[in-house]
Design a protein around this motif. Sequence first.
Motif, PDB file in Angstrom:
ATOM      1  N   LEU A  14       0.837  -1.203   0.000  1.00 20.21           N
ATOM      2  CA  LEU A  14       0.000   0.000   0.000  1.00 20.21           C
ATOM      3  C   LEU A  14       0.866   1.245   0.000  1.00 20.21           C
ATOM      4  O   LEU A  14       0.601   2.200  -0.732  1.00 20.21           O
ATOM      5  CB  LEU A  14      -0.910  -0.011   1.228  1.00 20.21           C
ATOM      6  N   THR A  15       1.916   1.227   0.819  1.00 18.72           N
ATOM      7  CA  THR A  15       2.819   2.378   0.857  1.00 18.72           C
ATOM      8  C   THR A  15       3.444   2.624  -0.501  1.00 18.72           C
ATOM      9  O   THR A  15       3.562   3.767  -0.961  1.00 18.72           O
ATOM     10  CB  THR A  15       3.920   2.151   1.908  1.00 18.72           C
ATOM     11  N   ASP A  16       3.843   1.530  -1.176  1.00 14.07           N
ATOM     12  CA  ASP A  16       4.431   1.674  -2.507  1.00 14.07           C
ATOM     13  C   ASP A  16       3.427   2.259  -3.487  1.00 14.07           C
ATOM     14  O   ASP A  16       3.769   3.113  -4.318  1.00 14.07           O
ATOM     15  CB  ASP A  16       4.910   0.305  -3.024  1.00 14.07           C
ATOM     16  N   ARG A  17       2.175   1.787  -3.381  1.00 12.79           N
ATOM     17  CA  ARG A  17       1.159   2.332  -4.300  1.00 12.79           C
ATOM     18  C   ARG A  17       0.945   3.817  -4.056  1.00 12.79           C
ATOM     19  O   ARG A  17       0.844   4.609  -4.994  1.00 12.79           O
ATOM     20  CB  ARG A  17      -0.167   1.579  -4.107  1.00 12.79           C
ATOM     21  N   LEU A  18       0.875   4.183  -2.772  1.00 18.14           N
ATOM     22  CA  LEU A  18       0.706   5.602  -2.443  1.00 18.14           C
ATOM     23  C   LEU A  18       1.872   6.423  -2.983  1.00 18.14           C
ATOM     24  O   LEU A  18       1.685   7.525  -3.502  1.00 18.14           O
ATOM     25  CB  LEU A  18       0.597   5.782  -0.927  1.00 18.14           C
ATOM     26  N   ALA A  19       3.071   5.859  -2.846  1.00 21.70           N
ATOM     27  CA  ALA A  19       4.244   6.583  -3.333  1.00 21.70           C
ATOM     28  C   ALA A  19       4.191   6.753  -4.843  1.00 21.70           C
ATOM     29  O   ALA A  19       4.518   7.817  -5.379  1.00 21.70           O
ATOM     30  CB  ALA A  19       5.515   5.843  -2.924  1.00 21.70           C
ATOM     31  N   ARG A  20       3.777   5.683  -5.533  1.00 22.09           N
ATOM     32  CA  ARG A  20       3.700   5.782  -7.007  1.00 22.09           C
ATOM     33  C   ARG A  20       2.639   6.787  -7.427  1.00 22.09           C
ATOM     34  O   ARG A  20       2.835   7.570  -8.361  1.00 22.09           O
ATOM     35  CB  ARG A  20       3.388   4.403  -7.596  1.00 22.09           C
ATOM     36  N   LYS A  28       6.263  17.019 -11.572  1.00 20.29           N
ATOM     37  CA  LYS A  28       6.744  16.550 -12.857  1.00 20.29           C
ATOM     38  C   LYS A  28       5.596  16.078 -13.720  1.00 20.29           C
ATOM     39  O   LYS A  28       5.497  16.410 -14.896  1.00 20.29           O
ATOM     40  CB  LYS A  28       7.732  15.399 -12.643  1.00 20.29           C
ATOM     41  N   ALA A  29       4.701  15.306 -13.147  1.00 19.58           N
ATOM     42  CA  ALA A  29       3.555  14.825 -13.907  1.00 19.58           C
ATOM     43  C   ALA A  29       2.667  15.978 -14.329  1.00 19.58           C
ATOM     44  O   ALA A  29       2.152  16.019 -15.451  1.00 19.58           O
ATOM     45  CB  ALA A  29       2.765  13.809 -13.088  1.00 19.58           C
ATOM     46  N   ASP A  30       2.485  16.954 -13.423  1.00 21.61           N
ATOM     47  CA  ASP A  30       1.645  18.100 -13.747  1.00 21.61           C
ATOM     48  C   ASP A  30       2.253  18.901 -14.887  1.00 21.61           C
ATOM     49  O   ASP A  30       1.546  19.383 -15.782  1.00 21.61           O
ATOM     50  CB  ASP A  30       1.489  19.003 -12.522  1.00 21.61           C
ATOM     51  N   ASP A  31       3.584  19.056 -14.879  1.00 22.70           N
ATOM     52  CA  ASP A  31       4.249  19.797 -15.944  1.00 22.70           C
ATOM     53  C   ASP A  31       4.029  19.112 -17.277  1.00 22.70           C
ATOM     54  O   ASP A  31       3.750  19.759 -18.290  1.00 22.70           O
ATOM     55  CB  ASP A  31       5.760  19.903 -15.665  1.00 22.70           C
ATOM     56  N   GLU A  32       4.147  17.778 -17.285  1.00 21.87           N
ATOM     57  CA  GLU A  32       3.948  17.065 -18.536  1.00 21.87           C
ATOM     58  C   GLU A  32       2.528  17.261 -19.045  1.00 21.87           C
ATOM     59  O   GLU A  32       2.295  17.482 -20.229  1.00 21.87           O
ATOM     60  CB  GLU A  32       4.231  15.581 -18.323  1.00 21.87           C
ATOM     61  N   ARG A  55      -5.191   8.384 -16.118  1.00 21.23           N
ATOM     62  CA  ARG A  55      -5.807   7.266 -15.401  1.00 21.23           C
ATOM     63  C   ARG A  55      -5.529   7.368 -13.908  1.00 21.23           C
ATOM     64  O   ARG A  55      -6.424   7.170 -13.077  1.00 21.23           O
ATOM     65  CB  ARG A  55      -5.265   5.940 -15.944  1.00 21.23           C
ATOM     66  N   ARG A  56      -4.280   7.658 -13.565  1.00 21.49           N
ATOM     67  CA  ARG A  56      -3.922   7.784 -12.157  1.00 21.49           C
ATOM     68  C   ARG A  56      -4.690   8.921 -11.497  1.00 21.49           C
ATOM     69  O   ARG A  56      -5.188   8.796 -10.373  1.00 21.49           O
ATOM     70  CB  ARG A  56      -2.426   8.035 -12.002  1.00 21.49           C
ATOM     71  N   ARG A  57      -4.770  10.042 -12.208  1.00 21.02           N
ATOM     72  CA  ARG A  57      -5.479  11.191 -11.644  1.00 21.02           C
ATOM     73  C   ARG A  57      -6.954  10.854 -11.413  1.00 21.02           C
ATOM     74  O   ARG A  57      -7.525  11.200 -10.388  1.00 21.02           O
ATOM     75  CB  ARG A  57      -5.341  12.384 -12.597  1.00 21.02           C
TER      76      ARG A  57
END
Length: 387
Positions: A14-20, A28-32, A55-57
């Motif tokens: 779960l922590t890894d998913r939250l981090a991803r 960075k994602a927002d800039d793209e 999809r993530r958003r």
Amino acid sequence: MTGASSSANAQHGLTDRLARWARGLSGKADDEAMDLPEQPQRARHGSASSREIIRRRKLYEDIGDFLFAHDLDLTPLNFGVAHDYLTGSHIGVEKAVKAVLTERGKITNGWVENVAAEQRNDEVTPEALASMLDKVEENLSQFTGLMTESRNSAKDYGAALQEEVKGLAAGSDSQPVLARLVALTRSMVEKTRQVETQLRDNQKQTQLLKSNLESARRAAEHDHLTGLPNRRAFEGTLREELAQAQKEGQPLAVAFCDIDHFKLINDTHGHDTGDRVLKFVAGLLSKASNDQCHVARHGGEEFVMLFRGKTAAEACEAVDGVRQDLSTRSLVNRSNGERMERVSFSAGVANVLAYEDPRAALKAADRALYLAKEHGRNRVYLAAELD
């Protein structure tokens, strides 16, 4: 990695998913995403990446909406359950959420904790515990082997040292003998260091396994909400206490206790309040617990008690004392300060030794409980009186 650390792995997952997700929603994602309209060529080359960002958003927004709609705290546990439900990545969680939504229309923080605890209990299998015990035994064998090796090395060193000392006493050239003594000593020191290093590593691994094993046993044998032993633990205790009672010629009685109108409590005051009622009743029952009286949560709003050294009639009196105590309590709904209706429970008691096996005794106690409910609730019935 052992099966007993699966709950820890789930938490790390779960922590890894939250981090991803956090990285996907970072600057960075927002800039793209912001650059896409101005750089159509780049968008074509990175279309897959752009779709993943979208999809993530969308998933993040859906999870947030889910938590908000059910007034759930923003915790990793709630986030994980929402994710598993919305994505269908965990069939058990998905089915549990659908069932509770159909029945109640809403889920609570307490319900999420119960579901998480049940999933952890399912993951901690007897095979996983056995595997961990095997690993501990393997470590102990390695430890014994290292100690034997250390003793043998010391004996070999002593024997070799004695031979060289004999050479000195015989008047041989001292220089080669001293050189061999130095070499022997260095070899012994190096072997000792190697054994010490292996022992330290072995000890660390054993301590970790012991900690994991204890956590696994707690998860497998305790109810997460009330802190009482669960049904699985009670069944093991029943077998042990039955053998002890038969060996010592003591009476053995079992009681089923069920909170009256518990669904109405949930519907009227909410499931968080219902969870607090469960914990309160569990606390009253557990006051009677000792080395000859065992209390467990059997499931839902039902508790089970086992009395060694008490007849069924004596156990009935003990349970009725707790029932009377509860019936005099005036509970308050913390969420709004309103005084609740009187909370009570009904119970059925049976003599375990009067039946051919413990399962039959449990059924008899359950029948007595059912009749106590049928005859007005807030009472304790003795199975022997009903036969």
